[in-house]
Scaffold this active site. Sequence first.
Site: not given
Lengths: 285, 381
Positions: A209, A247
């Site tokens: 990611e 995150h």
Amino acid sequence: MAVLLDKNTKVIVQGITGYQGMFHAKLMKEYGTQVVGGTRPGKGGEEIDGFPIFDSVREAMDETGATASVIFVPAKFSKLAAIEAINANIELLTIITEGVPVVDTMEIVHRAKKGNTRLIGPNCPGIITPGQAKIGIIPGSIVTPGEIGVVSRSGTLTYEVIDQLTTAGMGQSTCIGIGGDPIKMTNFIEALELFENDTNTKKIVMIGEIGGNAEELAADFIKEHVTKPVAGFIAGKTAREGKTMGHAGAIVHGNVGTAEGKIKALTQAGVKMADKLSDIPVFLK
Amino acid sequence: MGLILEFEGKELFKKYNLPLSKSIVVKSAEEAKKASTTLGLPVAVKAQVLSGGRGKRGLIKVAKTQEEVISHSIDILSMESDGRTVTHLLIEEGADIAKEIFISMVNDPMTLETLILFSMEGGVDIETLAHEKPDAIDKIRIKFDEDYHPFKFYPILANRGLTGKNKLKIADIMSILVRMMRDEDLTLAEINPLIITKSDEVIALDARIMIDDNASYRHPERKEYLSEEMRYSDSEKDAKENGLAYVDLGGSIGMLSVGAGLGMATADLIEYFGGSPRNFLDVGGGASPAKVEHALRIMIKDKGLKSILINAFGGITRLDDVASGIVAARDKFGIQIPLIIRLIGTNQKEGLEIIKNAGLQAFEDMEPAIKAAVNAAKGVL
């Protein structure tokens, strides 16, 4: 053969008396994992749902022969729990807990590297070797034994790709959720190395990611050291610069760590990059 | 990753006795004038905003007279930064700058080192400097278990021409900043510029600090920070208070995901299929029904919402909890917007039962669900 864990691995749960700890201790056992007990300081000698409780990791290891531990304690207490396990020389330590402060994670990783412990996480879904055992929270129902090694930074995306592989009739050797925080001991490179050296793993899927440079470093590693076919996916193409999407690791700083840059680096390393997850089983056919 | 305001950073610096000019935080031109009387002229009038490059954007001005203090304050308080009007100014004693220095430090997640960047050519945009004169920047790496006493920095500073007590002072500042990174849970500590004045004093003229939000339980006072207030929109604040992550993306499809990675991939696929996500809303791992309900309550406040997509892959999260939250929110808030639900994973059977009993439907696969949400947003059902 599998990497990191198999049906013979004896596992303890740190925080077994907690809501998540208890729930997942049972699920791990149901799946076939040898969950031999857990720790909860002050409750040593008691039992919970058939699991013996110990005051400390050291005692649990001495009594049960456990070589692996999984941490389900709240973020505030994770550092202490991890240090305890590392000092007891646990071989494999997985931290599921989300939200561990950066400085704490730095100390945990530093100690694990100096010691004899392989650390997975924090903020990760754990590991599953289909048909044998699981540590953590990856749902057992979605995996099937096979020859694809899966490594992923994101929990739920790990499940998503495993599910798509299973639905396409492609089993997995081991699936490793390395976790969404930027600081970790087991990153893509370490996981790729495990899969490259595992005779049972024939192909690899890596799910990255945006944010950080772990995927870029993995691309360099793949170019030099990985002979097995790798398919990949990067989440966060639509992310706006400077916005964190949940995150800590997933921040776009300037043009370092963008989805575009990662996809380019991995493509150049020979990784087949998917636009959508459903393309991955097609690539690995 | 939370950036804090200059004056909040300087409060932290004060705690560690870092050298600062006298300054006062004000909210009006009238207060600014009073502050300048206390401090003495000239003063710098500095907007308290999160974005950098304030000098270039006219958000920092030097005032030599009281009239200038008032006019500069009025000017800056009418300007915008980060999508909001400037509300707070820092009025700071003027300084005779002889030399501007740059110090910045972050943690390197790969090596666990504290990475320090140092340059004698401060006061400028450091990225430009790094590009044009990379040799003007020293990179110093401190290992996690390595000592960082001031004397460690003497040779590097001497090499850049610093001598005498200025060398010692700056080495002290570097050592303190490394300690602050750890003890104060910082993810960035930057002073640009650190100045040497014409009377040979060393002063930290700015403070650019990022704090680790995960460590806020160790620093309860940070809840009161003005930057905390400024960093988030109302919906983001509401989400944060309820343990959710919310990012405004501006499209038409409300998106609720269980897990950040899945949320990002879902947003990507919405665009891939020709739709646009309205927001990113992650309930995170182990969400309770109440959390899901809060998420939907926050989401439906957004205007321009054409469809709602709930994408849940239950790992640590139990799908019966997610389903209960969805149904409760629908009934409580009377949600009329099309609800497209996708449930798979832990306690799937129980979750689907709840959805079915409430007269709703759920997908099992991700892509058909996303396509359905895109179509619903376009009015195609």
